[in-house]
Design an enzyme around this catalytic site. Structure first.
Site, PDB file in Angstrom:
ATOM      1  N   GLU A   1       1.685   5.831  12.804  1.00  0.00           N
ATOM      2  CA  GLU A   1       0.372   5.478  13.328  1.00  0.00           C
ATOM      3  C   GLU A   1       0.237   3.982  13.590  1.00  0.00           C
ATOM      4  O   GLU A   1      -0.401   3.569  14.558  1.00  0.00           O
ATOM      5  CB  GLU A   1      -0.706   5.934  12.339  1.00  0.00           C
ATOM      6  CG  GLU A   1      -2.117   5.905  12.915  1.00  0.00           C
ATOM      7  CD  GLU A   1      -3.122   6.584  11.992  1.00  0.00           C
ATOM      8  OE1 GLU A   1      -4.219   6.861  12.459  1.00  0.00           O
ATOM      9  OE2 GLU A   1      -2.797   6.819  10.809  1.00  0.00           O
ATOM     10  N   ASP A   2       0.850   3.154  12.738  1.00  0.00           N
ATOM     11  CA  ASP A   2       0.581   1.712  12.782  1.00  0.00           C
ATOM     12  C   ASP A   2       1.734   0.852  13.281  1.00  0.00           C
ATOM     13  O   ASP A   2       1.566  -0.348  13.458  1.00  0.00           O
ATOM     14  CB  ASP A   2       0.179   1.209  11.380  1.00  0.00           C
ATOM     15  CG  ASP A   2      -1.113   1.842  10.894  1.00  0.00           C
ATOM     16  OD1 ASP A   2      -1.862   2.360  11.736  1.00  0.00           O
ATOM     17  OD2 ASP A   2      -1.356   1.833   9.674  1.00  0.00           O
TER      18      ASP A   2
ATOM     19  N   ASP B   1     -22.733  14.833 -26.096  1.00  0.00           N
ATOM     20  CA  ASP B   1     -21.348  15.252 -25.828  1.00  0.00           C
ATOM     21  C   ASP B   1     -20.719  14.350 -24.776  1.00  0.00           C
ATOM     22  O   ASP B   1     -20.463  14.738 -23.654  1.00  0.00           O
ATOM     23  CB  ASP B   1     -21.279  16.731 -25.416  1.00  0.00           C
ATOM     24  CG  ASP B   1     -22.249  17.069 -24.305  1.00  0.00           C
ATOM     25  OD1 ASP B   1     -23.178  16.289 -24.073  1.00  0.00           O
ATOM     26  OD2 ASP B   1     -22.062  18.128 -23.668  1.00  0.00           O
TER      27      ASP B   1
ATOM     28  N   HIS C   1       4.138   6.993   5.458  1.00  0.00           N
ATOM     29  CA  HIS C   1       3.003   7.732   6.019  1.00  0.00           C
ATOM     30  C   HIS C   1       2.216   6.952   7.064  1.00  0.00           C
ATOM     31  O   HIS C   1       1.552   7.542   7.902  1.00  0.00           O
ATOM     32  CB  HIS C   1       2.077   8.232   4.900  1.00  0.00           C
ATOM     33  CG  HIS C   1       1.178   7.186   4.310  1.00  0.00           C
ATOM     34  ND1 HIS C   1       1.566   6.355   3.283  1.00  0.00           N
ATOM     35  CD2 HIS C   1      -0.094   6.837   4.595  1.00  0.00           C
ATOM     36  CE1 HIS C   1       0.566   5.560   2.959  1.00  0.00           C
ATOM     37  NE2 HIS C   1      -0.454   5.819   3.748  1.00  0.00           N
TER      38      HIS C   1
ATOM     39  N   ASP D   1      -3.161   8.441  -0.974  1.00  0.00           N
ATOM     40  CA  ASP D   1      -3.512   7.371  -0.032  1.00  0.00           C
ATOM     41  C   ASP D   1      -4.961   6.928  -0.246  1.00  0.00           C
ATOM     42  O   ASP D   1      -5.265   5.744  -0.374  1.00  0.00           O
ATOM     43  CB  ASP D   1      -3.294   7.885   1.396  1.00  0.00           C
ATOM     44  CG  ASP D   1      -3.726   6.885   2.449  1.00  0.00           C
ATOM     45  OD1 ASP D   1      -3.347   5.711   2.347  1.00  0.00           O
ATOM     46  OD2 ASP D   1      -4.458   7.284   3.383  1.00  0.00           O
TER      47      ASP D   1
ATOM     48  N   HIS E   1       0.818  -1.223   0.000  1.00  0.00           N
ATOM     49  CA  HIS E   1       0.000   0.000   0.000  1.00  0.00           C
ATOM     50  C   HIS E   1       0.850   1.270   0.000  1.00  0.00           C
ATOM     51  O   HIS E   1       0.689   2.107  -0.903  1.00  0.00           O
ATOM     52  CB  HIS E   1      -0.976  -0.011   1.181  1.00  0.00           C
ATOM     53  CG  HIS E   1      -1.640   1.303   1.429  1.00  0.00           C
ATOM     54  ND1 HIS E   1      -2.533   1.877   0.535  1.00  0.00           N
ATOM     55  CD2 HIS E   1      -1.533   2.188   2.467  1.00  0.00           C
ATOM     56  CE1 HIS E   1      -2.943   3.045   1.007  1.00  0.00           C
ATOM     57  NE2 HIS E   1      -2.346   3.256   2.166  1.00  0.00           N
TER      58      HIS E   1
END
Length: 748
Positions: free
Chosen positions: A98-99, A280, A94, A160, A69
């Protein structure tokens, strides 16, 4: 993760990847070389190694290794947004803070403060875009501020979300709907405001595919079926233009491509036409290579209109007057000799970069003429949104922001000829606030193109507007429905709130005189309890109704007398407070207790949860399936409101800290009251037919029915017992089929 932590202290230059991961890194570096002007390959390689090491052993919902990812996000940043190598590094890392156990300090030591700042910004943005979470408005404003400080933070977040939407099929259906709705409501319009046309279009199509899969498949199939004939028509249209431009020595690229699926769907909805009548479906784009300039765009326009007949009303000059996001292009629609309409866009290569990549392209061109100027305009727009750092209501702030993100723009002029950009449907009131808040507050009348006009009249492209002002504030609360800009709405709401406070103060004075005359004394805390018994959310609401004259002060007097006769504070309350505990401390304890439940696991509405009591608000009667919000009362009970309830919107303004998230349990073994309004012909047997549908077809019990008839029509209010929102929807669907029924809707 303990065994991985040692890897972070590793010398990343010496860290050796396995062959599959080395191949992934090589592909990323190749993408960077092809799309970025300058790249520190060693820095990108080290970031890739830390990304892989920190996420090692973690899998995505698809079953793929998690590091896929961030690598995919980094490729989007490099190839589709084209920012810089620092943004690629931040994209790779990124999710680490956090993880994983990687810290911002780790990042700063290894990659510097800029990368650390970008990752910190991206981490903080997570969750901010949840537009239904009304508590997030302040954080949302911080996001806007971060955009003004370093737009790369939000550009990484776009990449992301784009990759998450591309792989959304691996999530459960419920989460797919949640993410798609959130993306359609805020990410896509914000990408539009950033000028990221390709990303905005792809996000809309990916969301549409989730939200309305049948319509998406239908249009996609139709486009495939028409592909060969469409390509043949494009070639036939382009050949003579191509030949003439080459003859005149132009260096250019010409291409035709279909419009994206969601835009076709919106056109079908807007024009109420089937797919076959939308002509169109594609646009021809002519892109002039350097050193061609904007003057050359006009020469190309002349060539096209020599061959094909232009439709004057469909001409747009976005070169002389660029859009607020910096978009520049000439647009014209022409008619071929066979009577078919074709949209043509003419622009230079730099204009095309900005049209496709928006603010990201301005970043690339910021050293050149025009790039930094447009970037400054964008930053000014963001800071303009932040003029009022604490909006009156979080929900209104987010709603207004979304409104201003996606509005089509019009261009109007001041009496001195200065150009101003406003959203479509703007009025002279919006224009006045755009000039200056004080002008908006004192606006008395307007002149449009030299003639007197109402302040509420909608403005058209090219109008010259003059505002006539008075010496004092002339704000009208009714203007709130006539303005579209955030600045105007925010100031008018502020004025309305000031007026409401004045009325409430008058109501309090009326009460105090009545209490004094009746020799009654009551504390503010006890008065709050009385207000709750009278179905008011706060004493402020109570006094407002007294001041307005819609609630009799004598009714309050009687309720207070009854309350004080039972004793102001019951013994149980004294025991609960404990020695030396103030009322404020007790309330804080209740609020914290309820919050702790919500923080651990959103309050499930199905019986008492860890001793927190709750009840359903009578003002909006929520039923399972409704979007709901909890409000912690002074006594610690939680009152459940529908999130679109007017009362809860007021409470968000006055007591935002007492709002908590709640959610429905999956299986609720009880019934709820729902109200339905039915309008139709007043014929014999109508009531019997309606009750038969409820009792026989739907096996639904009815609590009450009230019917009024006049001039051959009737209005009926049905109160029924329902299981959930789907049950109520089935009732509405069945009642709509009853002969003579014109309209059925849920009564709010």
């Amino acid at each position: 993760m303990a065994d991985t932590k040692a890897t972070y202290d590793f010398d990343l230059d010496e860290y050796v990847l396995d062959p599959p991961q080395q191949e992934d890194l090589d592909q990323l570096l190749k993408v960077c070389r092809e799309n970025l002007d300058d790249i520190d390959e060693n820095m990108v390689a080290r970031a890739f190694k830390l990304c892989y090491a920190s996420h090692k052993g973690i899998m995505r919902a698809s079953g793929e290794p998690y590091y896929y990812h961030p690598v995919a996000v980094a490729k989007i940043v490099a190839s589709e947004i084209n920012i810089d190598d620092v943004s690629v590094v931040a994209s790779l890392l990124h999710d680490t803070v956090e993880d994983t156990e990687v810290t911002l300090d780790d990042i700063e030591k290894k990659f510097g403060s800029t990368v650390s700042h970008l990752i910190d910004g991206v981490t903080k943005i997570s969750g901010v875009f949840k537009s239904r979470n009304t508590k997030q408005a302040e954080t949302f404003m911080k996001l806007l501020l971060s955009m003004a400080e370093d737009i790369r933070v939000v550009l990484i977040k776009f990449a992301d979300r784009l990759h998450n939407m591309r792989t959304i099929q691996h999530l459960p259906r419920e989460k797919q709907m949640q993410k798609a709705t959130e993306t359609m409501e805020l990410y896509a319009p914000l990408a539009h405001r950033f000028g990221l046309f390709n990303i905005k279009s792809e996000l809309e199509d990916l969301c549409f595919k989730v939200i309305d899969p049948n319509s998406y498949k239908f249009i996609a199939r139709k486009l495939r079926e028409k592909k060969e004939s469409r390509e043949a028509f494009i070639r036939e249209f382009m050949d003579p233009i191509n030949e003439e431009l080459e003859k005149q020595g132009f260096r250019f690229e010409m291409k035709g491509r279909p419009k994206h699926i969601y835009s076709i769907f919106r056109k079908m909805q807007r024009q109420q036409k089937p797919f076959e009548e939308i002509y169109d479906l594609f646009a021809i784009r002519i892109i002039l290579e350097e050193p061609h300039t904007k003057e050359d765009c006009w020469r190309v326009y002349s060539v096209i209109t020599d061959w094909y007949t232009p439709i004057p009303k469909r001409f747009r000059d976005f070169i002389s007057v660029p859009k607020a996001n910096g978009y520049q292009s000439l647009h014209t629609t022409v008619i071929t000799k066979k009577g078919r309409k074709v949209e043509v866009q003419i622009r230079t290569r730099q204009m095309d970069d900005i049209a496709e990549k928006g603010v990201a392209a301005h970043w690339k061109y910021k050293e050149g003429k025009g790039g930094s100027e447009t970037l400054d305009k964008f930053v000014h727009w963001v800071r303009d949104i932040l003029d009022n750092p604490r909006p009156d209501a979080a929900t209104e702030f987010v709603k207004d922001f979304q409104l201003n993100l996606y509005q089509d723009e019009i261009y109007v002029f001041t009496p001195d000829g200065e150009l101003r950009t406003l959203p479509k449907d703007a009025t002279p009131i919006d224009f006045a606030f755009e000039i200056h808040s004080e002008i908006g507050e004192r606006a008395m009348a307007a002149k449009i193109n030299g003639k007197m006009a109402p302040l509420r009249q909608k403005l058209d492209v090219g109008d010259q507007v003059e505002i006539i002002t008075g010496n004092k504030i002339n704000l009208n609360p009714d203007w709130i429905n006539d303005v579209v800009t955030h600045k105007a709405k925010s100031r008018i709401r502020q004025y309305i709130k000031q007026k409401e406070r004045q009325v409430a103060d008058e109501g309090r004075e009326i009460w105090e005189k009545r209490a004094k005359r009746g020799n009654v004394e009551i504390s503010e805390q006890d008065l709050m309890q009385v207000a709750h018994k009278l179905k008011f959310e706060s004493t402020q609401n109570l006094f407002y109704d007294i001041g307005k004259g819609t609630f009799d002060v004598n009714d309050l007097y009687d309720a207070v007398k009854q309350f004080t006769s039972k004793g102001r504070i019951e013994e149980a309350d004294d025991e609960q407070k404990g020695p030396g505990v103030s009322e404020e401390e007790m309330q804080e304890t209740y609020i914290n207790a309820a919050r702790s439940v919500s923080d651990e696991n959103a309050l499930i509405i199905n019986g008492e949860v860890t001793n927190v009591k709750y009840s359903y608000a009578n003002c909006c009667n929520p039923i399972p399936g409704d979007d709901v919000i909890g409000f912690i009362s002074r006594t610690g009970d939680v009152k459940i409101h529908r999130s679109n309830c007017k009362n809860i919107r007021h409470l968000i303004q006055t007591d935002a800290e007492r709002i908590i998230d709640v959610s429905w349990a999956k299986n609720i073994d009880s019934q709820f009251l729902g109200a339905v309004k039915v309008i139709g012909e007043d014929r014999v047997g109508m009531i019997n037919d309606i009750t038969d549908v409820l009792s026989k077809s739907l096996e639904t019990n009815m609590k009450s029915i009230n019917v009024n008839s006049d001039s051959g029509m009737f209005e009926g209010m049905l109160t029924v017992y329902v299981d959930d929102i789907d049950h109520l929807s089935r009732i509405i669907g069945k009642l709509q089929k009853v002969d003579g029924v014109k309209t059925v809707f849920r009564y709010e």
